[in-house]
Scaffold this motif. Structure first.
Motif, PDB file in Angstrom:
ATOM      1  N   MET A   1      -5.251   9.525  -8.729  1.00  0.00           N
ATOM      2  CA  MET A   1      -6.373   8.320  -8.672  1.00  0.00           C
ATOM      3  C   MET A   1      -5.627   7.121  -8.127  1.00  0.00           C
ATOM      4  SD  MET A   1      -9.128   9.107  -9.944  1.00  0.00           S
ATOM      5  CE  MET A   1      -8.823  10.606  -9.359  1.00  0.00           C
ATOM      6  N   GLN A   2      -4.400   6.979  -8.237  1.00  0.00           N
ATOM      7  CA  GLN A   2      -3.530   5.967  -7.691  1.00  0.00           C
ATOM      8  C   GLN A   2      -3.616   6.136  -6.156  1.00  0.00           C
ATOM      9  OE1 GLN A   2       0.238   5.309  -9.470  1.00  0.00           O
ATOM     10  NE2 GLN A   2       0.434   3.151  -8.379  1.00  0.00           N
TER      11      GLN A   2
ATOM     12  N   GLY B   1       1.307  15.194 -19.399  1.00  0.00           N
ATOM     13  CA  GLY B   1       1.486  15.687 -17.936  1.00  0.00           C
ATOM     14  C   GLY B   1       0.311  15.689 -17.287  1.00  0.00           C
ATOM     15  N   LYS B   2      -0.782  16.312 -17.813  1.00  0.00           N
ATOM     16  CA  LYS B   2      -2.101  16.437 -17.268  1.00  0.00           C
ATOM     17  C   LYS B   2      -2.655  14.887 -17.056  1.00  0.00           C
ATOM     18  CE  LYS B   2      -3.070  20.969 -17.613  1.00  0.00           C
ATOM     19  NZ  LYS B   2      -2.822  21.719 -16.548  1.00  0.00           N
ATOM     20  N   PHE B   3      -2.284  14.007 -18.040  1.00  0.00           N
ATOM     21  CA  PHE B   3      -2.826  12.695 -17.771  1.00  0.00           C
ATOM     22  C   PHE B   3      -2.015  12.115 -16.627  1.00  0.00           C
ATOM     23  CE2 PHE B   3      -2.386   8.128 -18.283  1.00  0.00           C
ATOM     24  CZ  PHE B   3      -3.811   7.850 -18.419  1.00  0.00           C
ATOM     25  N   ASP B   4      -0.883  12.273 -16.515  1.00  0.00           N
ATOM     26  CA  ASP B   4      -0.067  11.755 -15.470  1.00  0.00           C
ATOM     27  C   ASP B   4      -0.310  12.236 -13.932  1.00  0.00           C
ATOM     28  OD1 ASP B   4       1.518  10.025 -16.988  1.00  0.00           O
ATOM     29  OD2 ASP B   4       3.068  11.379 -17.222  1.00  0.00           O
ATOM     30  N   GLN B   5      -0.896  13.569 -14.159  1.00  0.00           N
ATOM     31  CA  GLN B   5      -1.160  13.915 -12.836  1.00  0.00           C
ATOM     32  C   GLN B   5      -2.466  13.351 -12.478  1.00  0.00           C
ATOM     33  OE1 GLN B   5      -1.256  18.130 -12.617  1.00  0.00           O
ATOM     34  NE2 GLN B   5       0.207  18.268 -14.242  1.00  0.00           N
TER      35      GLN B   5
ATOM     36  N   LYS C   1       0.876  -1.078  -0.013  1.00  0.00           N
ATOM     37  CA  LYS C   1       0.061   0.296   0.131  1.00  0.00           C
ATOM     38  C   LYS C   1       1.003   1.240  -0.006  1.00  0.00           C
ATOM     39  CE  LYS C   1      -2.507  -1.401   3.400  1.00  0.00           C
ATOM     40  NZ  LYS C   1      -3.595  -1.845   4.530  1.00  0.00           N
ATOM     41  N   LEU C   2       1.999   1.239   0.838  1.00  0.00           N
ATOM     42  CA  LEU C   2       3.005   2.381   0.783  1.00  0.00           C
ATOM     43  C   LEU C   2       3.496   2.589  -0.483  1.00  0.00           C
ATOM     44  CD1 LEU C   2       4.027   4.665   2.540  1.00  0.00           C
ATOM     45  CD2 LEU C   2       5.866   3.075   3.275  1.00  0.00           C
ATOM     46  N   GLU C   3       4.136   1.517  -1.058  1.00  0.00           N
ATOM     47  CA  GLU C   3       4.652   1.665  -2.475  1.00  0.00           C
ATOM     48  C   GLU C   3       3.562   2.078  -3.578  1.00  0.00           C
ATOM     49  OE1 GLU C   3       5.794  -2.413  -3.529  1.00  0.00           O
ATOM     50  OE2 GLU C   3       7.630  -2.264  -2.419  1.00  0.00           O
TER      51      GLU C   3
ATOM     52  N   GLY D   1       2.037   6.874  -6.663  1.00  0.00           N
ATOM     53  CA  GLY D   1       1.006   8.020  -7.257  1.00  0.00           C
ATOM     54  C   GLY D   1       1.638   9.181  -6.807  1.00  0.00           C
ATOM     55  N   VAL D   2       2.190   9.524  -5.883  1.00  0.00           N
ATOM     56  CA  VAL D   2       2.873  10.749  -5.744  1.00  0.00           C
ATOM     57  C   VAL D   2       3.983  11.174  -6.675  1.00  0.00           C
ATOM     58  CG1 VAL D   2       4.313  12.203  -4.026  1.00  0.00           C
ATOM     59  CG2 VAL D   2       2.345  10.963  -3.325  1.00  0.00           C
ATOM     60  N   ALA D   3       4.649  10.008  -7.002  1.00  0.00           N
ATOM     61  CA  ALA D   3       5.990  10.065  -7.964  1.00  0.00           C
ATOM     62  C   ALA D   3       5.136  10.686  -9.411  1.00  0.00           C
ATOM     63  CB  ALA D   3       6.780   9.163  -8.007  1.00  0.00           C
TER      64      ALA D   3
END
Length: 103
Positions: free
Chosen positions: A52-53, A43-47, A10-12, A17-19
């Protein structure tokens, strides 16, 4: 050992998601500076995917808490749990039964 592995997973997932969110911000900024609309959109999609992750990881944690509460209820008050499940089953059966059989 399984619970520790689950918490690590879960932490990974949350860190990924943050990365991905940070990577998306960088792509968006570089795309904006260079006029590359494709990079900006990526970039917008990755954000979005990063958010969502992270939200999924939070939702998983909340769901896990609900399951733990249900298990505790069944363990501590089995008759009450049986009554609740029976009541829900009867209501669902009544709601889902064909109208002609509901007299």
């Amino acid at each position: 050992m399984v619970m520790a592995d689950d918490k690590i997973k879960k932490l990974e997932n949350r860190v990924e998601g943050v990365a991905r969110d940070v990577q998306g911000h960088l792509k968006d900024a570089v795309g904006g500076l260079t006029g590359n609309i494709g990079l900006q959109a990526e970039g917008k999609f990755d954000q979005f995917a990063g958010h969502m992750q992270q939200d999924f990881a939070d939702l998983y944690d909340e769901g896990e808490g609900v399951v733990e509460k249900a298990v505790t209820l069944v363990r501590d008050k089995p008759l009450l749990a049986l009554g609740v499940v029976s009541f829900i089953g009867i209501v669902l059966g009544w709601l889902l039964a064909p109208r002609s059989k509901r007299s």
